[in-house]
Motif scaffolding. Structure first.
Motif, PDB file in Angstrom:
ATOM      1  N   ALA A 195     -27.643  12.121  -8.298  1.00 49.11           N
ATOM      2  CA  ALA A 195     -27.371  13.096  -7.233  1.00 49.11           C
ATOM      3  C   ALA A 195     -26.467  14.195  -7.801  1.00 49.11           C
ATOM      4  CB  ALA A 195     -26.689  12.402  -6.058  1.00 49.11           C
ATOM      5  N   PRO A 196     -26.621  15.448  -7.381  1.00 49.70           N
ATOM      6  CA  PRO A 196     -27.496  15.970  -6.321  1.00 49.70           C
ATOM      7  C   PRO A 196     -28.819  16.525  -6.858  1.00 49.70           C
ATOM      8  CG  PRO A 196     -25.970  17.673  -6.992  1.00 49.70           C
ATOM      9  CD  PRO A 196     -25.722  16.493  -7.920  1.00 49.70           C
ATOM     10  N   THR A 198     -32.814  16.864  -8.423  1.00 52.02           N
ATOM     11  CA  THR A 198     -34.156  16.442  -8.016  1.00 52.02           C
ATOM     12  C   THR A 198     -35.009  16.196  -9.252  1.00 52.02           C
ATOM     13  OG1 THR A 198     -35.011  18.703  -8.002  1.00 52.02           O
ATOM     14  CG2 THR A 198     -34.011  17.914  -5.947  1.00 52.02           C
ATOM     15  N   ASP A 201     -35.624  19.420 -11.000  1.00 55.82           N
ATOM     16  CA  ASP A 201     -34.477  19.857 -11.808  1.00 55.82           C
ATOM     17  C   ASP A 201     -34.509  19.206 -13.190  1.00 55.82           C
ATOM     18  OD1 ASP A 201     -33.373  21.418  -9.749  1.00 55.82           O
ATOM     19  OD2 ASP A 201     -32.225  19.717  -8.953  1.00 55.82           O
TER      20      ASP A 201
END
Length: 212
Positions: A195-196, A198, A201
């Motif tokens: 996190a944060p 994805t 990413d």
């Protein structure tokens, strides 16, 4: 892109989860040196250092450092019960004989085949290879902890390393601020996302193909 203390601790904590009670572990400088702070529930883990210690404990509190007690990078450490001292020849003998169950190292680059480049940027002064070459070649398992990209935003996980190699096809697992990636015979497997971030990413910031 720099890395804040909180992120460094998060990576070290995740790396500590890979350590099983009873293992003999060698830790590189930087983020790996934070790992002993997360082993309180694994009292039989013995941390080994190339300067001749087996049984390193958590980082000492400020003001409680022992000037004669440090790890291979020269940073102050504590000792666990049952710790022992020996000369550096014996320390490297342990490494070269394959007695280290797991090593956790920082890196500049890792390739999709698990090649490790963690010792020199051409043209920059460095103290030397250190124990990384032996550890990467001889430890039973090699985990790399690092930023996913360098300070320029370029991927550090690549199809082929561009920096001089420390050792070939030695890395088993990569833990970054963005993801946990396994290295196996078919390439890189995206195991977890931090996190944060994805999946998108992670794929965008990785310079090699990822299996998901």
């Amino acid at each position: 892109m720099g890395m804040g203390a909180e992120v460094r601790e998060k990576i070290a904590k995740r790396a500590a989860e890979e350590i099983e009670n009873g293992m003999i572990v060698n830790l590189g400088i930087g983020i790996p040196s934070l790992v002993p702070n997360y082993l309180k529930n694994k009292p039989q883990v013995m941390i080994q250092a190339e300067n001749g210690i087996l049984g390193i404990g958590p980082t000492p509190e400020s003001g409680y450092e022992d000037g004669a007690l440090c790890n291979a990078a020269g940073y102050p450490v504590t000792l666990e019960r049952g710790a022992s001292y020996f000369d550096t020849t014996t320390a490297f003998g342990m490494i070269r004989r394959g007695c280290i169950d797991l090593t956790i190292l920082g890196s500049l680059q890792v390739s999709e085949k698990g090649d490790l480049a963690n010792w020199i940027v051409p043209g920059k002064r460095v103290p030397g290879m250190g124990g990384a070459m032996e550890l990467a070649s001889k430890a039973k398992r090699v985990i790399v902890v690092m930023n996913h990209v360098n300070k320029n935003g370029d991927p550090k996980i690549l199809s082929t390393c561009t920096l001089p190699l420390t050792s070939k096809q030695c890395v088993d697992l990569i833990i970054t601020d963005m993801a946990v990636i396994e290295v196996n015979e078919s390439g890189l497997f995206l195991k977890e996302i931090m996190a944060p971030f994805t999946v998108e990413d992670v794929i965008r910031c990785t310079g090699a193909s990822l299996n998901t």
